[in-house]
Enzyme design. Structure first.
Site, short mmCIF file in Angstrom:
data_model
loop_
_atom_site.label_atom_id
_atom_site.label_comp_id
_atom_site.label_asym_id
_atom_site.label_seq_id
_atom_site.Cartn_x
_atom_site.Cartn_y
_atom_site.Cartn_z
N GLY A 45 29.27 38.71 45.69
CA GLY A 45 30.26 38.64 47.20
C GLY A 45 31.17 39.79 46.55
N GLN A 50 39.03 42.58 48.40
CA GLN A 50 39.24 42.65 46.95
C GLN A 50 39.35 44.38 47.17
OE1 GLN A 50 35.53 39.47 47.40
NE2 GLN A 50 37.20 38.85 45.38
N CYS A 108 35.43 33.93 41.12
CA CYS A 108 35.48 34.86 42.13
C CYS A 108 36.38 36.35 41.33
CB CYS A 108 36.75 34.89 42.85
SG CYS A 108 38.02 36.11 44.04
N LEU A 109 35.58 37.72 41.91
CA LEU A 109 36.20 38.93 41.05
C LEU A 109 37.68 39.15 41.13
CD1 LEU A 109 32.97 41.25 42.09
CD2 LEU A 109 33.15 39.81 39.83
N HIS A 150 32.64 32.21 50.99
CA HIS A 150 32.87 32.18 50.27
C HIS A 150 34.39 33.82 50.85
CE1 HIS A 150 35.40 32.65 45.89
NE2 HIS A 150 35.20 34.01 46.57
N GLU A 151 33.08 35.03 50.72
CA GLU A 151 33.29 35.88 51.30
C GLU A 151 34.41 35.77 52.50
OE1 GLU A 151 33.86 38.03 49.66
OE2 GLU A 151 32.14 37.27 48.03
N HIS A 154 37.34 35.25 52.26
CA HIS A 154 38.79 36.59 52.04
C HIS A 154 38.98 37.22 53.36
CE1 HIS A 154 38.96 37.09 47.62
NE2 HIS A 154 36.87 36.64 47.02
#
Ligand code: ZN
Length: 191
Positions: A45, A50, A108-109, A150-151, A154
């Protein structure tokens, strides 16, 4: 085009995303670039914050993890194959938790090589617009439910470290501080 991923310490990660009114050419290009960026980084994701944009837009693809960390999907109350909605674009998503909280490992990226156990509701109901600007709704579970939560966090300026229990976060604190300091230094060099 593969875009640069913003790291922890970049203030854009704490910004709430603006609602997207129309899916214009600019948004379509952004969606294509976000998928390319997510795939290049082996993520499941990626949220607009991000790649440096505070917007209500996220892309998700959990198909690669179906064997190890399966996802479930319900469309109109009936079980469906996740292929039906993958790869997934969520614009202005509204997420309603369903069911008990379950623990699961998350990364997480924006936090390279940092992982932690996070408790989240095991299923969620999702309403959003898709990449065509059309309303979609579904219920999902497993990894997809975790990725959606999670997304969506963000998009509201929330990060997975905010959901960690105190002990897990304390164990990671040195790594987090180091990453944050490094990001701030890099931002300073660029400005
Ligand atoms: Zn993330």
């Amino acid at each position: 085009m593969v875009l640069e991923i913003t790291k922890y310490g970049n203030p854009v990660l704490r910004q709430k995303g603006a609602k997207i009114e129309t899916v214009n050419a600019e948004i379509k290009k952004l969606i294509a670039d976000m998928f390319e960026t997510m795939e290049a980084n082996h993520g499941v994701g990626l949220a607009a914050q991000q790649i440096g944009k505070a917007l209500q837009l996220t892309v998700i693809d959990v198909r690669g993890a179906q064997k190890d960390r399966p996802s479930t999907l319900e469309l109109d109350g009936k079980p469906a194959d996740i292929e039906e909605i993958m790869p997934l674009v969520l614009i202005n998503p509204e997420v309603t938790p369903v069911g008990e909280k379950v623990k699961g490992s998350e990364g997480c990226l924006s936090f390279p090589e940092i992982f932690g156990e996070i408790s989240r509701p095991e299923s969620v109901d999702v309403k959003a617009l898709n990449e065509k600007g059309k309303p979609i709704s579904f219920r999902c579970g497993g990894l997809l439910a975790r990725a959606v939560q999670h997304e969506t966090d963000h998009l509201n300026g929330l990060l997975f470290i905010d959901r960690m229990d105190k002990k897990t976060k304390a164990e990671l604190q040195d790594e987090l501080d180091e990453l944050q300091a490094q990001t701030k230094l890099e931002l300073k060099k660029k400005s």
